[in-house]
Scaffold this active site. Structure first.
Site, PDB file in Angstrom:
ATOM      1  N   ASP A  52     -42.618  15.062   3.360  1.00 35.18           N
ATOM      2  CA  ASP A  52     -43.007  15.966   4.514  1.00 35.18           C
ATOM      3  C   ASP A  52     -44.482  16.172   4.280  1.00 35.18           C
ATOM      4  O   ASP A  52     -45.062  16.120   3.140  1.00 35.18           O
ATOM      5  CB  ASP A  52     -42.206  17.262   4.511  1.00 35.18           C
ATOM      6  CG  ASP A  52     -42.683  18.059   5.629  1.00 35.18           C
ATOM      7  OD1 ASP A  52     -43.131  17.734   6.847  1.00 35.18           O
ATOM      8  OD2 ASP A  52     -42.543  19.298   5.624  1.00 35.18           O
ATOM      9  N   ASP A 106     -46.742  19.068   6.232  1.00 34.04           N
ATOM     10  CA  ASP A 106     -47.221  20.520   6.445  1.00 34.04           C
ATOM     11  C   ASP A 106     -46.137  21.138   5.432  1.00 34.04           C
ATOM     12  O   ASP A 106     -45.118  21.199   5.378  1.00 34.04           O
ATOM     13  CB  ASP A 106     -47.065  21.057   7.640  1.00 34.04           C
ATOM     14  CG  ASP A 106     -48.224  20.482   8.638  1.00 34.04           C
ATOM     15  OD1 ASP A 106     -49.244  20.195   8.045  1.00 34.04           O
ATOM     16  OD2 ASP A 106     -47.901  20.311   9.591  1.00 34.04           O
ATOM     17  N   ASP A 143     -39.998  21.133   3.266  1.00 37.38           N
ATOM     18  CA  ASP A 143     -39.895  22.555   2.989  1.00 37.38           C
ATOM     19  C   ASP A 143     -38.873  23.493   3.997  1.00 37.38           C
ATOM     20  O   ASP A 143     -38.983  24.513   3.754  1.00 37.38           O
ATOM     21  CB  ASP A 143     -41.343  23.303   3.212  1.00 37.38           C
ATOM     22  CG  ASP A 143     -41.951  23.120   4.485  1.00 37.38           C
ATOM     23  OD1 ASP A 143     -41.951  21.841   5.039  1.00 37.38           O
ATOM     24  OD2 ASP A 143     -42.581  24.076   5.144  1.00 37.38           O
TER      25      ASP A 143
END
Lengths: 193, 193
Positions: free
Chosen positions: A7, A9, A142
């Site tokens: 991922d 961000d 996240d």
């Protein structure tokens, strides 16, 4: 060797620091929430309702995604993963109704990781559609519960990238990039198909 | 119901017509190759070597991807597919070293298909990583051999979207959008998992 989906961000690009800095710059006396104090996945929802339009405007402003700082160790880990013969891809879901988001994310990739990583970046809202069922496959993200979103049963195992706003979630967790082998290798081994 | 992945250029957006029009506009007396006369997947390679830089410049020029015309029937077929409860996504591989390509492709999607299709668009260089192994899954793409590219065995069956430059290739072929059910339904049925 596995397929590693990373991922962007909150994992490679420091969205929370970027939001905090931009909020402080626009509203020097406003109620900026420090990255360490963030709770819940969506920053917008932690701000009081009267400040949410300001947060929405910041993350849609020109240059916001392009200028996010790096999360320490991410770039080096990506290169180590490739050197270890993994198939490595950045896998990122752009913000909806934010036309600048996807192009600026690609700009960020080119500036911070180099041009060849642009071709290794997958822009997709529904990450359950990405991966490989025939090789061990991991998504480092996240976002809690990312594996339950989307139309498909994803082929990847989710490794949660540690953040103040995702504490207490179950499952394997990567707390800093330096530990990527120690955390990811057992997850990949458990996935041998 | 299946997962339908629909390529963008040469399937929804008329890359060849856009290139021909742009070439004629820049070089009114130049050796423009008409779309019906195109052979081989890469237009650049059909032009004589001295014209290849011109083709490269055109496909990287501002507005090229944004302004491509529509291929007839594509938009209606996408809506019919969704109405038939398929999971439908646009799946497009941007040109390398062309920073305008991905953003302009998303602009095109928003202008021609509407904003909700932007969230259903997957930008990925290696389409073998996209799809679903648990449901019938098809990729409609004008590129011969697309299933043999990439790091993974793709979960989709490839249906070739007919074009002058992909004649003689084996496998199922969709010659016009009006026929999508007749061509895709048997391929999906053969894929029942």
């Amino acid at each position: 060797m596995g397929v590693l989906l990373i991922d962007q961000d909150g994992v490679l690009a420091d969205f929370e620091q970027g939001l905090f800095d931009a909020f402080c710059a626009r509203f020097p006396t406003g109620p900026a929430i420090r990255p360490a104090d963030r709770r819940g996945f969506y920053a917008r929802e932690q701000y009081e309702p009267e400040w949410r339009p300001a947060v929405n405007a910041i993350v849609r402003s020109k240059g916001f995604y392009r200028n996010l700082p790096e999360i320490a160790g991410g770039r080096a880990a990506l290169e180590e993963m490739r050197a270890a013969d993994h198939d490595v891809f950045v896998c990122t879901a752009p913000l909806s109704d934010a036309p600048r988001c996807a192009p600026e994310k690609l700009d960020w990739i080119e500036r911070h990781l180099g041009r060849d990583w642009v071709d290794r970046t997958i822009i997709v809202k529904d990450k359950s559609l990405v991966g490989n069922w025939l090789k061990p496959c991991v998504l480092v993200d996240d976002r809690p519960g990312v594996s339950a979103r989307g139309v498909a049963s994803p082929p990847w195992a989710h490794v949660l990238f540690d953040a103040p706003y995702n504490q207490g979630e179950p499952g394997p967790r990567l707390s800093c990039w330096a530990d990527w082998r120690a955390v990811l290798d057992p997850v990949l081994a458990a996935q041998r198909r």
